[in-house]
Design an enzyme around this catalytic site. Structure first.
Site, PDB file in Angstrom:
ATOM      1  N   ALA A  48       0.695  -1.232   0.070  1.00 33.73           N
ATOM      2  CA  ALA A  48      -0.046  -0.220  -0.010  1.00 33.73           C
ATOM      3  C   ALA A  48       0.884   1.252  -0.048  1.00 33.73           C
ATOM      4  CB  ALA A  48      -0.734  -0.013   1.318  1.00 33.73           C
ATOM      5  N   ASP A  51       2.519   1.722  -3.578  1.00 35.53           N
ATOM      6  CA  ASP A  51       1.679   2.276  -4.441  1.00 35.53           C
ATOM      7  C   ASP A  51       1.302   3.655  -4.194  1.00 35.53           C
ATOM      8  OD1 ASP A  51       1.137  -0.161  -5.438  1.00 35.53           O
ATOM      9  OD2 ASP A  51      -0.498  -0.694  -4.614  1.00 35.53           O
ATOM     10  N   SER A  96      14.385 -21.896 -32.414  1.00 38.39           N
ATOM     11  CA  SER A  96      12.951 -22.394 -32.666  1.00 38.39           C
ATOM     12  C   SER A  96      12.941 -23.893 -33.403  1.00 38.39           C
ATOM     13  CB  SER A  96      12.437 -21.297 -33.663  1.00 38.39           C
ATOM     14  OG  SER A  96      13.228 -21.459 -34.958  1.00 38.39           O
ATOM     15  N   LEU A  97      11.900 -24.035 -33.706  1.00 37.84           N
ATOM     16  CA  LEU A  97      11.681 -25.573 -34.360  1.00 37.84           C
ATOM     17  C   LEU A  97      11.431 -25.757 -35.518  1.00 37.84           C
ATOM     18  CD1 LEU A  97       9.650 -26.844 -31.311  1.00 37.84           C
ATOM     19  CD2 LEU A  97      12.140 -27.467 -31.875  1.00 37.84           C
ATOM     20  N   GLU A 130       5.299 -34.228 -27.090  1.00 36.86           N
ATOM     21  CA  GLU A 130       4.713 -33.584 -26.313  1.00 36.86           C
ATOM     22  C   GLU A 130       3.648 -32.327 -26.836  1.00 36.86           C
ATOM     23  OE1 GLU A 130       7.450 -30.819 -23.895  1.00 36.86           O
ATOM     24  OE2 GLU A 130       8.822 -32.304 -25.087  1.00 36.86           O
ATOM     25  N   LYS A 132       2.550 -28.992 -28.121  1.00 37.11           N
ATOM     26  CA  LYS A 132       3.528 -27.441 -28.509  1.00 37.11           C
ATOM     27  C   LYS A 132       2.684 -26.455 -27.886  1.00 37.11           C
ATOM     28  CE  LYS A 132       5.952 -24.972 -32.066  1.00 37.11           C
ATOM     29  NZ  LYS A 132       5.448 -23.740 -31.938  1.00 37.11           N
ATOM     30  N   ASP A 134       1.354 -22.789 -27.177  1.00 38.64           N
ATOM     31  CA  ASP A 134       1.105 -21.475 -27.998  1.00 38.64           C
ATOM     32  C   ASP A 134       1.367 -20.512 -26.943  1.00 38.64           C
ATOM     33  OD1 ASP A 134       1.111 -20.159 -29.979  1.00 38.64           O
ATOM     34  OD2 ASP A 134      -1.121 -20.087 -30.613  1.00 38.64           O
ATOM     35  N   TYR A 240      10.103 -27.129 -20.662  1.00 39.37           N
ATOM     36  CA  TYR A 240      10.295 -28.191 -21.735  1.00 39.37           C
ATOM     37  C   TYR A 240      11.693 -28.458 -22.100  1.00 39.37           C
ATOM     38  CZ  TYR A 240       9.359 -24.314 -24.611  1.00 39.37           C
ATOM     39  OH  TYR A 240       9.293 -22.973 -25.327  1.00 39.37           O
ATOM     40  N   LYS A 304      10.919 -34.969 -29.839  1.00 39.92           N
ATOM     41  CA  LYS A 304      12.476 -34.934 -29.401  1.00 39.92           C
ATOM     42  C   LYS A 304      12.991 -36.294 -29.496  1.00 39.92           C
ATOM     43  CE  LYS A 304      10.824 -30.724 -26.973  1.00 39.92           C
ATOM     44  NZ  LYS A 304      10.900 -30.037 -25.665  1.00 39.92           N
ATOM     45  N   LYS A 328       2.766 -29.681 -36.823  1.00 39.69           N
ATOM     46  CA  LYS A 328       1.735 -28.840 -36.633  1.00 39.69           C
ATOM     47  C   LYS A 328       0.422 -29.203 -36.876  1.00 39.69           C
ATOM     48  CE  LYS A 328       3.439 -25.024 -35.594  1.00 39.69           C
ATOM     49  NZ  LYS A 328       3.651 -23.866 -36.441  1.00 39.69           N
ATOM     50  N   CYS A 433       4.951  -1.175 -62.268  1.00 37.06           N
ATOM     51  CA  CYS A 433       5.046  -1.146 -60.795  1.00 37.06           C
ATOM     52  C   CYS A 433       3.949  -0.100 -60.414  1.00 37.06           C
ATOM     53  CB  CYS A 433       6.404  -0.643 -60.319  1.00 37.06           C
ATOM     54  SG  CYS A 433       6.385  -0.202 -58.549  1.00 37.06           S
ATOM     55  N   CYS A 436       5.931   3.170 -58.752  1.00 39.74           N
ATOM     56  CA  CYS A 436       6.825   3.934 -59.558  1.00 39.74           C
ATOM     57  C   CYS A 436       6.685   3.957 -60.941  1.00 39.74           C
ATOM     58  CB  CYS A 436       8.349   3.556 -59.013  1.00 39.74           C
ATOM     59  SG  CYS A 436       9.034   2.220 -59.834  1.00 39.74           S
ATOM     60  N   CYS A 451       9.281  -5.250 -60.174  1.00 37.80           N
ATOM     61  CA  CYS A 451       9.679  -3.807 -60.591  1.00 37.80           C
ATOM     62  C   CYS A 451      11.033  -3.840 -61.039  1.00 37.80           C
ATOM     63  CB  CYS A 451       9.374  -2.798 -59.366  1.00 37.80           C
ATOM     64  SG  CYS A 451       9.904  -1.422 -59.467  1.00 37.80           S
ATOM     65  N   CYS A 457      12.723   3.084 -57.075  1.00 37.37           N
ATOM     66  CA  CYS A 457      11.499   2.886 -56.580  1.00 37.37           C
ATOM     67  C   CYS A 457      11.132   3.193 -55.318  1.00 37.37           C
ATOM     68  CB  CYS A 457      11.101   1.420 -57.039  1.00 37.37           C
ATOM     69  SG  CYS A 457       9.558   1.028 -56.107  1.00 37.37           S
TER      70      CYS A 457
HETATM   71  S1  IVH Z   1      11.334 -27.369 -27.423  1.00 35.62           S
HETATM   72  C1  IVH Z   1      15.504 -26.235 -29.202  1.00 35.62           C
HETATM   73  N1  IVH Z   1       8.904 -28.069 -26.767  1.00 35.62           N
HETATM   74  O1  IVH Z   1       7.806 -23.603 -29.883  1.00 35.62           O
HETATM   75  C2  IVH Z   1      14.024 -25.670 -28.940  1.00 35.62           C
HETATM   76  N2  IVH Z   1       9.089 -25.866 -27.539  1.00 35.62           N
HETATM   77  O2  IVH Z   1       8.528 -22.928 -32.676  1.00 35.62           O
HETATM   78  C3  IVH Z   1      13.399 -26.021 -27.768  1.00 35.62           C
HETATM   79  N3  IVH Z   1       7.544 -24.490 -27.962  1.00 35.62           N
HETATM   80  O3  IVH Z   1      10.780 -21.553 -29.207  1.00 35.62           O
HETATM   81  C4  IVH Z   1      12.072 -26.001 -27.996  1.00 35.62           C
HETATM   82  N4  IVH Z   1       6.212 -25.955 -26.883  1.00 35.62           N
HETATM   83  O4  IVH Z   1       8.965 -21.430 -27.782  1.00 35.62           O
HETATM   84  C5  IVH Z   1       9.594 -27.220 -27.282  1.00 35.62           C
HETATM   85  N5  IVH Z   1       6.813 -28.553 -25.734  1.00 35.62           N
HETATM   86  C6  IVH Z   1       7.571 -27.607 -26.612  1.00 35.62           C
HETATM   87  C7  IVH Z   1       7.279 -26.297 -27.068  1.00 35.62           C
HETATM   88  C8  IVH Z   1       8.124 -25.574 -27.577  1.00 35.62           C
HETATM   89  C9  IVH Z   1       6.171 -24.514 -27.416  1.00 35.62           C
HETATM   90  C10 IVH Z   1       7.894 -23.332 -28.595  1.00 35.62           C
HETATM   91  C11 IVH Z   1       9.145 -22.654 -28.052  1.00 35.62           C
HETATM   92  C12 IVH Z   1      10.097 -22.774 -29.478  1.00 35.62           C
HETATM   93  C13 IVH Z   1       8.772 -22.563 -30.413  1.00 35.62           C
HETATM   94  C14 IVH Z   1       9.445 -23.052 -31.659  1.00 35.62           C
END
Ligand code: IVH
Length: 752
Positions: A48, A51, A96-97, A130, A132, A134, A240, A304, A328, A433, A436, A451, A457
């Site tokens: 409090a 704040d 990323s994957l 497992e 994925k 979102d 994960y 994996k 996916k 184009c 331009c 173009c 352009c």
């Molecule tokens: S393993 C080496 N496991 O998906 C990468 N990623 O499209 C390790 N994500 O950047 C990621 N669920 O943010 C892994 N069960 C899961 C996931 C997961 C969501 C995301 C993660 C990654 C993105 C890639």
């Protein structure tokens, strides 16, 4: 210390001097309270009181805006903010994957893993499967069991410091017992469906931002500069994966996640160990069937490789691991009206048709634009001239089906001709184009019309500049797409070099900038500082930023790693010019013939054309060319694009001018050069390798700092020749290049 409480002077009565002192005192007290709360986990002030102090600070600041303190409490509040998050370099890159969209892709993934590891079709190879999640990925670093930093993925190498915010998430422990000394836990921050609905209801009521989906809500909540806001947003976290660890967590993926669960993390539910493809696909279908009842958004299943020693042998590509793939779920679809087709001109001049749609919800997101790919797609043909959609063309006014998969831009899948308005006319694709007026040309074999205006352009010039300042390129803070458009329109920035001349160019116009909408004294100063900071730039970023066609982040990194410095690269590209031109001509000739005689074997045609146009190319140019196309990951397409860009007068002038403005192009560090005897050497593998697959040998050599090339030249240091090595071994002997067998190779790289 409440609002003008006992003994408190009301803000109205404060003199400027008193206000200044008060702001300074409050700032200091609040900063101390933040440190006690967030860093030391030892709050010194109750909520409090905190704040109240903050409110008083804001009240005084509102009355005396010019006394606002740089980096003070208001700089840490959400909404349009003056300062962003601190940057955190990840100890291990956040990747990323790779995606698989159907069972064939999954089978290819499984086969490629086997091939890389040299496993036969019957050898054991287990995977975990497992959901994925979102949400958005987070990396949590624990040192001696205490959470020290939480960072977003950012560009994979450097993320944003969201430690304060992560500490407000219930699923993220602040302390761990019996954890490795260093432990980076990776996982996903997300919002459940229930919490998402509650949040949007309360946002609607208070007139706040309503989020399109739980992912956006989670990202918006985590990326708040005011952790008080994050605290009120119910975020969750699943672990994960992991980054740096001072001791192994387990021998298997499954074991490592169990260990993370024992340490107090929630791990992704519905994880299963699968002995084979059949079980993986079974699990995929099971998870898909339960998707709606899980209570949070998922968009696929991640497979994996379970054995961690296999994972480490498989290693990483530039942005994705070889040992995982995300399968996916099929994209969501919806029908709507196509109101109009518009043409956007991109960075490389491509004329891209965009569908303007009556807004429709697809998978929880309102969609009003979609891509139409190119003119053939609109006309109902694919790149080979074959019919798609049964040959139906797409017309403005049509009833069309839209789909979106993940974050990619929505696409149009189909059109329903039974609903077509009587007066709908086939779409007439422009041949000039729209930006331009230059001629828009479609090269033989190319599905895209481009173009020909080049940087003259305005659309191309602006898009190139936007690319130049984008995150993976020069990443200049305060100079985003919006600012680029403004500066371009006002004539201050036309080329990348102009960015570095901006301060000098503006000169007396500096006042002008300060008074322009969206700019103040401080933001202008910050901008110039941010620009100056980028006068030193790593080679790979510079290369990527040039926006040369086909030179994406991966190719830029491969080139930078190979050449090490700008001069070596420019020299090789310049010397290979005649060869690059010959290659381009050969390709064009082959394309023309191919266009004339559909379905002809393109390779044979290229081969013939090559022979003809390459005859007069000098050896020196051929050698330089061979070096470039021999780089792992670089082929003739990238090499031709490079040579073309470097030899076009206007483009080269723009590159040279830019390089001139920079203080230093940072050489590429040779990865793990260390004391490996192959570091910095150019190695060629030929013949059959028996102890390791070709792919693994390449990956291993590169991880030790060697360059792997596909052809033997005077620049080759070492040829590793297995049984059946033919012309390359002979060429090595001819050039006096050292050749060794596989056993000797393994000995040198310490793998015996
Ligand atoms: S393993 C080496 N496991 O998906 C990468 N990623 O499209 C390790 N994500 O950047 C990621 N669920 O943010 C892994 N069960 C899961 C996931 C997961 C969501 C995301 C993660 C990654 C993105 C890639």
């Amino acid at each position: 210390m409440a609002n003008a409480g006992a003994g408190e002077v009301s803000v109205e009565e404060l003199t400027e001097d008193a206000a200044k002192k008060m702001l300074s005192k409050l700032d200091e007290q609040l900063a101390e309270a933040d440190i006690a709360y967030f860093r030391d986990d030892n709050p010194k002030m109750d909520d409090a009181e905190y704040d109240d102090q903050k409110r008083r600070y804001f009240e005084i600041e509102a009355k005396f805006p010019h006394l606002k303190r740089v980096g003070g409490p208001s700089g840490r509040v959400g909404g349009p903010v003056a300062e962003g998050f601190a940057k955190v370099a990840h100890a291990r890159r956040m990747l990323s994957l790779a995606n698989a969209f159907d069972e064939k892709d999954v089978a290819n993934f499984e086969t490629s893993v086997r091939k890389f590891l040299g496993l036969g079709p019957d050898a054991d190879l287990a995977f975990t499967a497992e959901p994925k999640i979102d949400g958005l990925s987070l990396s949590l670093r624990y040192e001696d069991g205490r959470l020290v930093t939480a960072a977003t993925r950012g560009d994979g190498a450097v993320g944003e410091d969201v430690t304060r915010n992560a500490r407000t998430i219930g699923d993220i422990p602040n302390e761990l017992e019996a954890a490795p000394g260093i432990l980076e836990v990776r996982g996903e921050a997300y919002m459940s469906h229930k919490d998402f609905e509650k949040l949007n209801a309360s946002q609607t009521k208070s007139g706040g931002k309503v989020f399109a989906n739980p992912r956006n809500a989670a990202a918006g909540s985590l990326r708040q500069l005011d952790s008080e806001i994050t605290k009120q947003r119910p975020l969750c976290f699943f672990a994960y994966a992991w980054g740096e660890v001072s001791e192994p967590l387990a021998d298997t993926q499954e074991g490592a996640l169990k260990r993370l669960a024992e340490l107090g993390f929630k791990i992704t539910p519905k994880m299963r160990r699968c002995a084979n493809m059949k079980e993986m696909l079974e699990h995929y279908r099971e998870v898909e069937a339960e998707r709606a009842t899980l209570g949070f958004d998922i968009d696929g299943v991640v497979y994996k490789v379970n054995d961690l020693s296999f994972q480490s042998r498989l290693g990483l590509r530039s942005t994705t691991p070889r040992w995982a793939v995300s399968h996916k779920f099929p994209a969501e679809r919806a029908w709507t009206w196509l109101e109009a087709v518009e043409i956007q001109v991109g960075r490389t001049g491509a004329l891209s048709p965009v569908a303007r749609l009556s807004p429709v919800t697809v998978g929880g997101v309102v969609v009003s634009n979609a891509t139409l790919h190119n003119e053939d797609y609109i006309a109902g043909r694919d790149a080979d001239g074959e019919e798609i959609r049964g040959g139906k063309d797409i017309r403005p006014g049509d009833w069309v089906q839209v789909y979106r998969a993940g974050d990619v831009i929505p696409k149009i899948a189909d059109t329903d001709v039974s609903k077509r308005p009587k007066d709908a006319k086939p779409y007439d694709f422009p041949e000039t184009c729209p930006e331009c007026g230059s001629e828009a040309v479609r090269e033989p074999g190319d599905s895209v019309r481009r173009c020909t205006g080049g940087v003259a352009c305005p659309a191309q010039a602006v898009e190139r500049l936007k690319h130049f300042v984008s995150r993976a390129a020069f990443d200049i803070e305060g100079l985003g797409a919006k600012q680029i458009e403004q500066f371009y329109r006002d004539g201050w920035i036309r080329t990348p070099a102009d960015i570095f001349r901006l301060k000098e160019k503006l000169g007396s116009g500096l006042n002008l900038l300060k008074n322009m909408e969206g700019w103040g004294e401080k933001s202008a100063e910050n901008l110039f500082a941010a620009i100056d900071e980028r006068r030193r730039i790593p080679l790979r970023r510079l290369l990527f930023s040039l926006g040369i066609r086909h030179v994406g982040e991966g190719a830029a990194a491969d080139l930078a790693r190979h050449f090490g410095n700008w001069d070596a690269l420019a020299r090789a590209v310049d010397s290979s010019k005649p060869a690059g031109e010959a290659e381009r001509k050969a390709e064009e000739a082959a394309m023309e013939e191919r266009a004339a005689a559909k379905k002809e074997d393109r390779r044979a045609k290229v081969g013939e054309a090559r022979g003809r146009v390459w005859a007069g190319v000098p050896d020196k140019a051929r050698e330089a060319w061979d070096e470039i196309v021999g780089i792992e990951g670089i082929g003739t397409t990238v090499a031709t694009a490079l040579v073309t860009a470097f030899s076009q007068e206007q483009e080269r002038a723009s590159i040279d001018e830019l390089v001139e403005m920079l203080d230093e192009i940072e050489d590429e560090e040779v990865p793990a050069a260390g004391d490996s005897p192959v570091a910095g050497k150019t190695v060629v593998f030929t013949g059959t390798l028996e102890k390791m697959t070709r792919a693994e040998a390449k990956a291993l050599a590169e991880s030790l700092g060697a360059k792997v090339s596909g052809s033997v030249s005077a620049k080759t240091d070492l040829v590793v020749a297995g049984p059946g090595a033919g012309s390359k071994a002979a060429k090595a002997a001819e050039l006096g290049v050292e050749a060794i067998d596989e056993d000797e190779w393994l000995r040198r790289v310490g793998r015996t």
